[in-house]
Design an enzyme around this catalytic site. Structure first.
Site, mmCIF file in Angstrom:
data_model
loop_
_atom_site.group_PDB
_atom_site.id
_atom_site.type_symbol
_atom_site.label_atom_id
_atom_site.label_comp_id
_atom_site.label_asym_id
_atom_site.label_seq_id
_atom_site.Cartn_x
_atom_site.Cartn_y
_atom_site.Cartn_z
ATOM 1 N N TYR A 171 69.103 32.072 32.513
ATOM 2 C CA TYR A 171 67.780 31.485 32.283
ATOM 3 C C TYR A 171 67.623 31.144 30.798
ATOM 4 C CZ TYR A 171 62.708 31.327 31.945
ATOM 5 O OH TYR A 171 61.426 30.955 31.682
ATOM 6 N N LYS A 189 57.695 34.671 39.727
ATOM 7 C CA LYS A 189 58.262 33.713 40.677
ATOM 8 C C LYS A 189 57.994 34.176 42.111
ATOM 9 C CE LYS A 189 59.513 32.043 36.760
ATOM 10 N NZ LYS A 189 60.841 32.196 36.164
ATOM 11 N N ASP A 208 69.936 39.746 37.032
ATOM 12 C CA ASP A 208 68.638 39.073 37.162
ATOM 13 C C ASP A 208 68.581 38.536 38.590
ATOM 14 O OD1 ASP A 208 66.546 37.208 37.229
ATOM 15 O OD2 ASP A 208 66.809 36.617 35.138
ATOM 16 N N ARG A 233 49.049 52.860 28.250
ATOM 17 C CA ARG A 233 50.372 52.266 27.977
ATOM 18 C C ARG A 233 51.465 53.142 28.557
ATOM 19 N NH1 ARG A 233 52.534 53.599 23.515
ATOM 20 N NH2 ARG A 233 50.726 53.248 22.201
HETATM 21 C C1 PLP Z 1 61.273 32.658 34.906
HETATM 22 C C2 PLP Z 1 62.526 33.419 34.790
HETATM 23 C C3 PLP Z 1 62.658 34.425 33.840
HETATM 24 C C4 PLP Z 1 61.571 34.741 32.827
HETATM 25 O O1 PLP Z 1 60.445 35.252 33.418
HETATM 26 P P1 PLP Z 1 58.933 35.096 32.825
HETATM 27 O O2 PLP Z 1 58.123 35.779 33.827
HETATM 28 O O3 PLP Z 1 58.690 33.618 32.732
HETATM 29 O O4 PLP Z 1 58.932 35.717 31.489
HETATM 30 C C5 PLP Z 1 63.837 35.142 33.815
HETATM 31 N N1 PLP Z 1 64.839 34.873 34.665
HETATM 32 C C6 PLP Z 1 64.751 33.891 35.583
HETATM 33 C C7 PLP Z 1 65.904 33.651 36.496
HETATM 34 C C8 PLP Z 1 63.597 33.136 35.678
HETATM 35 O O5 PLP Z 1 63.520 32.153 36.579
#
Ligand code: PLP
Length: 379
Positions: free
Chosen positions: A98, A195, A170, A46
């Site tokens: 998001y 993504k 983000d 961890r």
């Molecule tokens: C999908 C997404 C998240 C969250 O990510 P996960 O991997 O699904 O937990 C956060 N911000 C944006 C812009 C996203 O598209």
């Protein structure tokens, strides 16, 4: 070294011991200590794992940062970043973040007396007006989800610096290939590596990057202390996906530009949202702070019957939650990514029930267009 080469020939990508060219998976939860007085670099999985460390070090460089941290999901990365703040702190958050970020903030962190103000960050004055004596950070997402609204990163970062606030961005929609907020002066960048970074719809992962040693120490305390780490197997999948980030992104973006222009000319479509269209509200600002419009666009149908028909009949794509994959993904924000946002809030944000989001993949664009046409009532 240029970006595409860095993806393949980072310093750590070849195993010094045996020449392996792919990231070794160290599937070990604990590490033998050869000297009880002087522990080795790793003691417990961890706290640190060689596979994760290599991914983190290589990824930091791609974002123009020094310190990266891999988490078990994008939301784990985001929640861990918010966890560096304390009870009594206040954060200013882009109002169309998001959906899962919105949920974490309004359902979880508000219980721990961290206060949030949601503002439309398209106008930096709205951020300025929301600053309070206990404000500690500005949390941005540009282009935003699902309407691809653009926030001016340079002026937001300047405002933050003038007021001693951290800027968190983000960067999921752009990936480190198309936008580097740290280089523009942001303090922390977060990603859902699920993504574009992973890119193959096969892993849930998150990453956070910073340039600041003190912030990095705070993030590490949470990564180790809260423990939402990415497993060695999943680190491997992220590393494997990353290698083709540039060519995937280039192809997906080309498809997005073509689809946006085609949608524009269709009778059934009311409006197309894409930062690659010259009339898009944030076109100039986006151009000045990124290397391309990316592969996500949204559009509105003129009526709800057509919208439902489309979702049930569109072909050659995946109808699903998520984005940033080799497959084109068609999503329905009101029932998917933004279902957590109450209906009246959603409508205020123009997230109506005729809105569709598309994340372009790397298929042949002709097939995507044909597949879309099968979803139109009047073909
Ligand atoms: C999908 C997404 C998240 C969250 O990510 P996960 O991997 O699904 O937990 C956060 N911000 C944006 C812009 C996203 O598209």
């Amino acid at each position: 070294m240029r970006f595409g080469t860095k993806l393949l020939h980072g310093e750590k990508t070849i195993d010094k011991n045996n020449g392996a060219v792919t990231l070794p998976i160290y599937q070990s939860s604990t590490f033998h200590q050869f000297d009880i007085e002087n522990f080795g670099e790793f003691d417990y999985g961890r706290s640190g794992n060689p596979t994760r460390n290599i991914l983190e070090e290589e990824f930091a460089k791609l974002e123009g940062g020094k310190y990266a941290f891999a988490f078990s999901s994008g939301i784990a990365a985001i929640s861990s970043i918010i966890s560096i703040f304390s009870s009594g702190d206040h954060l200013i958050v882009a109002e169309d973040v998001y959906g899962g970020t919105y949920r974490a903030i309004t359902k979880l962190f508000n219980r721990f007396n961290i206060a949030f103000t949601f503002v439309n960050t398209e106008d930096v004055n709205n951020i300025k007006k929301a600053i309070k004596s206990n404000t500690k950070a500005i949390y941005l997402e540009t282009p935003s989800n699902p309407l691809l609204k653009i926030t001016d990163l340079k002026s937001s970062i300047k405002l933050a610096k003038d007021n001693n606030l951290l800027t968190i961005v983000d960067n999921t929609f752009m990936s480190p290939y198309l936008q580097n907020p740290l280089i523009l002066g942001a303090d922390i960048v977060v990603h859902s590596a699920t993504k574009f970074i992973g890119g193959h719809s096969d892993v849930i992962a998150g990453l956070a990057v910073t340039n600041n040693k003190q912030i990095a120490e705070e993030i590490y305390k949470i990564q180790n202390g809260f423990g939402a780490i990415l497993s060695p197997q999943d680190c491997y999948l992220v590393s494997r996906g990353l290698k083709t980030l540039k060519i995937r992104m280039d192809e997906s973006e080309r498809n997005a530009i073509k689809l946006a222009n085609w949608l524009e000319s269709q009778e059934v479509i009311e409006k197309v949202y894409y930062p690659g269209l010259s009339y898009h509200k944030g076109y100039d600002i986006h151009k000045s702070q990124s290397f391309g419009p990316g592969a996500v666009l949204s559009f509105k149908f003129k009526n709800i019957d057509q919208t439902k028909y489309f979702l049930n009949n569109v072909k050659n794509v995946v109808v699903a939650v998520s984005l940033g994959a080799v497959e084109t993904i068609v999503s329905y924000p009101v029932k998917m990514s933004h279902a957590a946002i109450p209906k009246d809030e959603r409508e205020k944000l123009e997230i109506t029930d005729t809105l569709i989001r598309v994340s372009l993949g790397i298929e042949d664009i002709e097939d995507i267009v044909e597949g879309f046409k099968t979803g139109f009532l009047n073909k």
